[in-house]
Design an enzyme around this catalytic site. Structure first.
Site, short mmCIF file in Angstrom:
data_model
loop_
_atom_site.label_atom_id
_atom_site.label_comp_id
_atom_site.label_asym_id
_atom_site.label_seq_id
_atom_site.Cartn_x
_atom_site.Cartn_y
_atom_site.Cartn_z
N SER A 1 0.80 -1.21 0.00
CA SER A 1 0.00 0.00 0.00
C SER A 1 0.84 1.26 0.00
O SER A 1 1.97 1.27 0.44
CB SER A 1 -0.91 0.02 1.22
OG SER A 1 -1.71 -1.13 1.27
N CYS B 1 0.66 -1.04 -0.64
CA CYS B 1 0.02 0.27 -0.64
C CYS B 1 -1.41 0.20 -1.14
O CYS B 1 -2.18 -0.63 -0.72
CB CYS B 1 0.83 1.25 -1.46
SG CYS B 1 2.47 1.46 -0.80
#
Length: 293
Positions: free
Chosen positions: A159, A202
């Protein structure tokens, strides 16, 4: 020991590939350093390559041959209305030319795939930055995810703080100074066709949540906690997509053993860089372990 190859992709957005090297004697071949083709910030893409290299993986890099959502004028922090660029072309610049069109990627020839996060995943690999939970995923990215999943091969994602505005207000975010796209890492096929996985980091876990129904992922915590996790709202978007979200610390990775999907929060957390680096390393290690090499 069987050779393993990895690749990364999407102007480093969500699909990338790694350039392969000759195998080292008595161990897995080492991976060649690679940078993410735009918009997976370059450092995190390099970190993935460093960890893959340490794990003895061979790497290839792929990116989709599509136009960028837009080009940012970083002197103004705004989109440039008069300019357009191609994701594959820009990715090649960062990957030093050693990159392949994502359309040519086949799960049959690789052991695993890793998707770096970044604006690329939200803007060029999908429409998540604008459409939130109603987003569409690039057709080649969707194909790759489904191919690796159906083959039982590992998928990795991590992330990054990319689309908070889209998550919280369902409005297009204010495009700042971050990059727009990035490539995906994949591992090339070894002798064991059953050992495969995928990894995402992400904002990239959103891709798995959208394509693989009911998958388990993490983007970190679900509360902002005084600003430490400023993009915690992404977890709710992931749940809205039908996926299961697991709370993890920035240096940890979550492994969905059933679907062989590995995710880590990375830049979703306001943390020291070495903790983010460790989390990406944990993701890569788990992906390599899932390949059984």
């Amino acid at each position: 020991m069987a050779a393993v190859r990895a690749l990364v992709g999407s102007r480093l957005a969500a699909a990338s590939a790694f350039a392969s090297l000759s195998p080292a004697v008595g161990r897995l071949p080492s991976a060649q350093p690679f940078t993410s083709p735009r918009r997976s910030p370059r450092p995190r893409s390099r970190w993935i390559l460093v960890h893959l290299s340490r794990g003895g993986a061979e790497v290839q890099i792929f990116a989709p041959d599509v136009p960028q959502m837009h080009v940012i004028d970083h002197t103004k922090g705004q989109p440039s209305e008069s300019e357009s660029r191609n994701v594959l072309t820009e990715s090649a610049r960062i990957a030093r030319g050693k990159i392949t069109d994502l359309a040519k990627l086949s799960a049959a020839n690789h052991d695993a795939t890793i998707f770096p996060g970044g604006f690329g995943a939200a803007k060029n690999l999908s429409t998540f930055a604008v459409d939130g939970k109603d987003c569409k995923v690039n057709k080649e990215v969707e194909r790759v995810l489904k191919e690796f999943h159906q083959a039982g091969k590992p998928i990795g994602h991590y992330s990054t703080c990319t689309v908070p505005d889209a998550v919280h207000s369902q409005q297009p975010p204010s495009w700042g100074t971050t990059a727009d796209h990035a490539p995906l890492p994949l591992l090339r096929q070894s002798l064991d066709p059953e050992a495969d996985s995928t990894s995402l980091c992400c904002i990239a876990p959103v891709l798995a949540a959208k394509v693989l129904r009911g998958v388990e992922v993490t983007v970190g915590h679900e509360q902002e906690e005084g600003g430490k996790w400023p993009y915690a709202g992404t977890a709710e978007a992931i749940k809205a997509l039908g996926a299961k979200h697991f709370v993890k610390e920035v240096a940890e990775a979550h492994v969905d053993q059933k679907n062989k999907v590995v995710t880590t929060p990375a830049f979703m957390c306001q943390a020291a860089l070495h903790h983010i680096h460790d989390g990406i390393g944990a993701m890569v290690q788990k992906v390599l372990e899932l390949t059984g090499k």
